[in-house]
Design an enzyme around this catalytic site. Structure first.
Site, PDB file in Angstrom:
ATOM      1  N   ASN A  78      64.717  -0.456 -16.323  1.00 17.55           N
ATOM      2  CA  ASN A  78      65.894   0.416 -17.554  1.00 17.55           C
ATOM      3  C   ASN A  78      66.636  -0.570 -17.401  1.00 17.55           C
ATOM      4  O   ASN A  78      67.429  -0.460 -16.526  1.00 17.55           O
ATOM      5  CB  ASN A  78      65.596   1.524 -17.033  1.00 17.55           C
TER       6      ASN A  78
ATOM      7  N   LYS B 248      69.084  -0.444 -18.842  1.00 12.07           N
ATOM      8  CA  LYS B 248      70.973   0.595 -19.127  1.00 12.07           C
ATOM      9  C   LYS B 248      71.652  -0.426 -19.686  1.00 12.07           C
ATOM     10  O   LYS B 248      70.927  -1.338 -20.655  1.00 12.07           O
ATOM     11  CB  LYS B 248      71.555   0.618 -17.709  1.00 12.07           C
TER      12      LYS B 248
ATOM     13  N   HIS C  75      67.320  10.112 -19.297  1.00 14.18           N
ATOM     14  CA  HIS C  75      67.969  10.019 -18.022  1.00 14.18           C
ATOM     15  C   HIS C  75      68.623  10.863 -17.486  1.00 14.18           C
ATOM     16  O   HIS C  75      70.028  11.256 -18.579  1.00 14.18           O
ATOM     17  CB  HIS C  75      67.886   8.878 -18.201  1.00 14.18           C
TER      18      HIS C  75
ATOM     19  N   GLU D  99      71.567   9.674 -16.812  1.00 12.34           N
ATOM     20  CA  GLU D  99      72.737   9.049 -17.691  1.00 12.34           C
ATOM     21  C   GLU D  99      73.268   9.721 -18.249  1.00 12.34           C
ATOM     22  O   GLU D  99      74.162  10.083 -19.170  1.00 12.34           O
ATOM     23  CB  GLU D  99      72.985   7.647 -17.069  1.00 12.34           C
TER      24      GLU D  99
ATOM     25  N   GLU E 233      63.826  11.129 -10.895  1.00 14.15           N
ATOM     26  CA  GLU E 233      64.874  10.166 -10.744  1.00 14.15           C
ATOM     27  C   GLU E 233      65.677  11.436  -9.897  1.00 14.15           C
ATOM     28  O   GLU E 233      66.104  11.832 -10.733  1.00 14.15           O
ATOM     29  CB  GLU E 233      64.900   9.727 -11.846  1.00 14.15           C
TER      30      GLU E 233
ATOM     31  N   GLY F 107      71.013   4.255  -8.579  1.00 16.23           N
ATOM     32  CA  GLY F 107      72.142   3.231  -8.506  1.00 16.23           C
ATOM     33  C   GLY F 107      72.888   3.304  -7.272  1.00 16.23           C
ATOM     34  O   GLY F 107      74.356   3.192  -7.552  1.00 16.23           O
TER      35      GLY F 107
ATOM     36  N   SER G 255      67.008   3.478  -6.884  1.00 17.94           N
ATOM     37  CA  SER G 255      67.351   2.176  -6.419  1.00 17.94           C
ATOM     38  C   SER G 255      66.008   1.545  -5.260  1.00 17.94           C
ATOM     39  O   SER G 255      65.632   1.476  -3.981  1.00 17.94           O
ATOM     40  CB  SER G 255      68.141   2.789  -5.523  1.00 17.94           C
TER      41      SER G 255
HETATM   42  C1  PEP Z   1      67.506   4.382 -13.255  1.00 20.53           C
HETATM   43  O1  PEP Z   1      68.144   3.678 -14.054  1.00 20.53           O
HETATM   44  O2  PEP Z   1      66.876   4.846 -14.036  1.00 20.53           O
HETATM   45  C2  PEP Z   1      67.871   3.692 -11.857  1.00 20.53           C
HETATM   46  C3  PEP Z   1      66.085   4.426 -10.990  1.00 20.53           C
HETATM   47  O3  PEP Z   1      67.883   3.514 -11.241  1.00 20.53           O
HETATM   48  P1  PEP Z   1      67.885   2.069 -10.121  1.00 20.53           P
HETATM   49  O4  PEP Z   1      66.803   1.534  -9.846  1.00 20.53           O
HETATM   50  O5  PEP Z   1      68.781   1.304 -10.406  1.00 20.53           O
HETATM   51  O6  PEP Z   1      68.625   3.505  -8.785  1.00 20.53           O
END
Ligand code: PEP
Length: 250
Positions: A9, A11, A94, A96, A166, A172, A212
């Site tokens: 992803n 972003k 997501h 975000e 998630e 992040g 992460s």
């Molecule tokens: C994501 O954006 O779905 C995500 C898991 O980000 P990160 O791997 O940076 O935590």
């Protein structure tokens, strides 16, 4: 046996020119992958990414899709537009989008309907906030999000959908759920899918972990029986790191 799926992803990162560079660097490093490989890029990169990924084992995804076919929805992108641009997958719900753009279980459901109607493979994101986990509400939050997302979705369509678990506190932040935490919550999500659609759909559905995930922790997470891959943010922006993750997902 469920085939693992690793999706990046990106972003709001990478211009179309930068996208070309990253995919050109990534493609040879993941060409022997045994999992499905997807890059979910900004809308404006989709056409460039699709062109570069043609003839490779990398599929292109978007990061959102409108809930309507067309019309007065300023700033939205329809499923037909995504398909024409070359997207095969789409991330929906997501955290975000839920946090900053007012996404709800209802809009996630409407976007999922639209993605499926147009032949996109959806990746539906669910996950709890830190306060939910600390107050023992993880399972309840995931149950509500999964049930809401799949309202009135048929079993045939559910089978085509990937869920990404998630935990919001792990996205992040550099904090990863432990292998056991991720496995346990994904197991719970699968049990909710089983209640909704029965064992066959639940056993076949791919459920990723996201939060992460990186080159160092991928092996432990992927060794868990319930975890069918990952949705990767930060570590998907570097070809070497993303390739290590992809090649570890067997
Ligand atoms: C994501 O954006 O779905 C995500 C898991 O980000 P990160 O791997 O940076 O935590």
């Amino acid at each position: 046996m469920r085939k693992p799926i690793i999706a990046g992803n990106w972003k709001m990162n990478k211009t179309a020119a930068e996208c070309r560079e990253l995919i050109a660097a990534l493609a040879p490093k993941v060409k022997d992958a045994t999992c499905d490989v997807v890059v979910c890029v900004p809308f404006t990169d989709i056409a460039a990414a699709a062109e570069l990924c043609r003839g490779t084992n990398i599929a292109v995804g978007a990061q959102n899709v409108a809930w309507a076919d067309c019309g007065a929805f300023t700033g939205e992108i329809s499923a037909a537009m995504l398909v024409e641009a070359g997207a095969e997958y789409v991330v929906i719900g997501h955290s975000e989008r839920r946090q900053y753009f007012g996404e709800t279980d209802k809009t996630v459901n409407a976007r999922l309907v639209q993605a499926l109607k147009n032949g996109l493979s959806p990746i539906v994101c669910v996950g709890e906030m830190l306060a939910d986990r600390e107050s023992g509400k993880t399972d309840e939050v995931c149950r509500t999000q999964v049930t809401g997302a799949f309202e009135n979705i048929s079993a045939v369509d559910a089978e085509k959908t990937v869920i990404a678990y998630e935990p919001v506190w792990a996205i992040g932040t550099g904090k990863t759920a432990t292998d056991e935490q991720a496995n346990e919550t994904i197991g719970h999500i699968r049990s909710v899918v089983c209640e909704l659609y029965g064992k066959k759909v639940a056993d076949g559905m791919r459920i990723q972990y996201g939060g992460s995930m990186n080159a160092k922790n991928v092996a432990g997470l992927m060794a868990q029986p319930e975890i069918d891959g990952g949705l990767i943010g930060g570590a998907s922006l570097k070809a070497d790191d993303f390739a290590i993750i992809v090649n570890a997902a067997k």
